[in-house]
Scaffold this active site. Structure first.
Site, PDB file in Angstrom:
ATOM      1  CG  HIS A   1     -36.417  91.951 -27.635  1.00 18.29           C
ATOM      2  ND1 HIS A   1     -35.436  91.009 -27.821  1.00 18.29           N
ATOM      3  CD2 HIS A   1     -37.490  91.281 -27.134  1.00 18.29           C
ATOM      4  CE1 HIS A   1     -35.896  89.823 -27.448  1.00 18.29           C
ATOM      5  NE2 HIS A   1     -37.143  89.962 -27.027  1.00 18.29           N
TER       6      HIS A   1
ATOM      7  CB  CYS B   1     -29.798  87.091 -29.959  1.00 18.33           C
ATOM      8  SG  CYS B   1     -29.780  87.382 -28.193  1.00 18.33           S
TER       9      CYS B   1
ATOM     10  CD  GLU C   1     -39.642  88.235 -25.259  1.00 19.56           C
ATOM     11  OE1 GLU C   1     -40.341  87.248 -25.020  1.00 19.56           O
ATOM     12  OE2 GLU C   1     -38.942  88.350 -26.288  1.00 19.56           O
TER      13      GLU C   1
ATOM     14  CB  CYS D   1     -31.267  94.891 -27.670  1.00 24.73           C
ATOM     15  SG  CYS D   1     -32.459  93.629 -27.155  1.00 24.73           S
TER      16      CYS D   1
ATOM     17  CG  ASP E   1     -33.851  86.978 -30.216  1.00 23.24           C
ATOM     18  OD1 ASP E   1     -32.756  87.403 -29.796  1.00 23.24           O
ATOM     19  OD2 ASP E   1     -34.935  87.426 -29.790  1.00 23.24           O
ATOM     20  CB  SER E   2     -33.081  85.231 -26.039  1.00 23.75           C
ATOM     21  OG  SER E   2     -33.518  86.559 -26.238  1.00 23.75           O
TER      22      SER E   2
HETATM   23  N1  DGL Z   1     -32.881  90.237 -28.400  1.00 25.68           N
HETATM   24  C1  DGL Z   1     -31.725  90.001 -27.627  1.00 25.68           C
HETATM   25  C2  DGL Z   1     -30.579  90.904 -28.036  1.00 25.68           C
HETATM   26  O1  DGL Z   1     -30.511  91.317 -29.180  1.00 25.68           O
HETATM   27  C3  DGL Z   1     -31.807  90.064 -26.135  1.00 25.68           C
HETATM   28  C4  DGL Z   1     -33.000  89.743 -25.416  1.00 25.68           C
HETATM   29  C5  DGL Z   1     -32.742  89.066 -24.110  1.00 25.68           C
HETATM   30  O2  DGL Z   1     -32.313  89.698 -23.137  1.00 25.68           O
HETATM   31  O3  DGL Z   1     -32.974  87.870 -24.111  1.00 25.68           O
HETATM   32  O4  DGL Z   1     -29.716  91.174 -27.236  1.00 25.68           O
END
Ligand code: DGL
Length: 275
Positions: free
Chosen positions: A196, A74, A160, A194, A11-12
């Protein structure tokens, strides 16, 4: 065949931990390597080319770390890089390896959940503008679904930066939910597109009318992975199975350890890695 390949989860940043947690709940026997590109997060506001380049670097690193099967946990990377990696990169550099994403499994599940076929998708700017959910939902339902998307650019920074539960978090969550539901008041199912966002689900539910199902991806991706391994014994036989997890981050390891421990509900140790 030797079982000596851990499963890679990328993931990012921290979001993919919500996927890892559910995968490990369902499949605790395997070894996992988690890689978070925390130094370059968020990906959601970056261009196609940049997300592709960063994701490919991460995938190559997971290959170096001996992963045969890698999950892009991600949505932004799945939306902007997965197809290109699967179709153009793997055949060239690693035809025996597999890279899977999180969008297709989520879309398949949503079809079983909606009652009135009105779906909402919450995601980063990158995921929403890629149209990946629209395309996949259209493919799978022959255009029967009414799909409304809402980009929530502030939600990843809120997670974050550990701002969950603050006035600022409430403000942005309410704003995006209100916008989504005013675009289509009939929505009965919302995909958290997403990884997150599950961390904000309690806040999100405060602003949702009763009767709307909030779909989190972790349990879905875990179930699909089990299904994938059952259908692909040639891959399953390669997965090492000592129940370990190694964490790598492109940021300072101590920062990652603190926050990731909150996501995983346990103390974790991480190492810094350069891509
Ligand atoms: N967790 C990532 C997703 O599922 C995105 C987070 C980011 O913008 O880096 O899209």
């Amino acid at each position: 065949m030797k079982r000596n390949h851990p499963i890679g989860i990328f993931d990012s940043g921290y979001g993919g931990l919500t996927i890892l947690k559910e995968i490990r709940k369902l499949l605790p026997q395997y070894d996992y390597i988690y890689l978070g590109d925390n130094a370059r997060t968020p990906y959601g506001t970056r261009s196609f080319d940049v997300v592709f380049e960063y994701t490919l670097e991460a995938v190559k690193k997971l290959f170096e770390l001996n992963c045969e099967l890698t999950i892009l946990a991600c949505n932004t990377a799945s939306a902007k890089a997965l197809r290109n990696i699967q179709q153009n990169i793997l055949p060239e550099i690693a035809p025996e390896k597999r890279v899977l994403g999180v969008i297709r499994p989520s879309v398949e599940e949503v079809l079983n959940i909606t009652r009135n076929k009105h779906i909402g998708v919450l995601g980063t700017n990158g995921t929403v503008s890629s149209g990946s959910y629209l395309i996949e939902l259209e493919k799978i339902s022959n255009g029967e679904l009414v799909v409304t998307q809402e980009a929530c650019p502030m939600w990843v920074p809120i997670v974050e930066n550990n701002e969950i539960g603050t006035m600022g978090a409430n403000y942005f969550v309410e704003k995006n939910i209100t916008q989504l539901l005013s675009s289509d008041p009939e929505i009965d199912t919302i995909i958290l597109g997403c990884t997150h966002y599950p961390l904000l689900s309690e806040t999100i539910r405060k602003y949702l009318p009763d009767g709307i199902t909030l779909v989190e991806q972790g349990p879905i991706v875990a179930k699909k992975m089990l299904d994938y391994l059952n259908r692909h014994p040639e891959m399953e036989e390669k997965c090492s199975a000592e129940g370990s997890i190694q964490y790598f981050t492109t940021e300072q390891a101590s920062n990652f350890e603190g926050k990731a421990s909150i996501f995983m509900d346990e103390k974790i140790e991480a190492s810094t890695i350069r891509l």
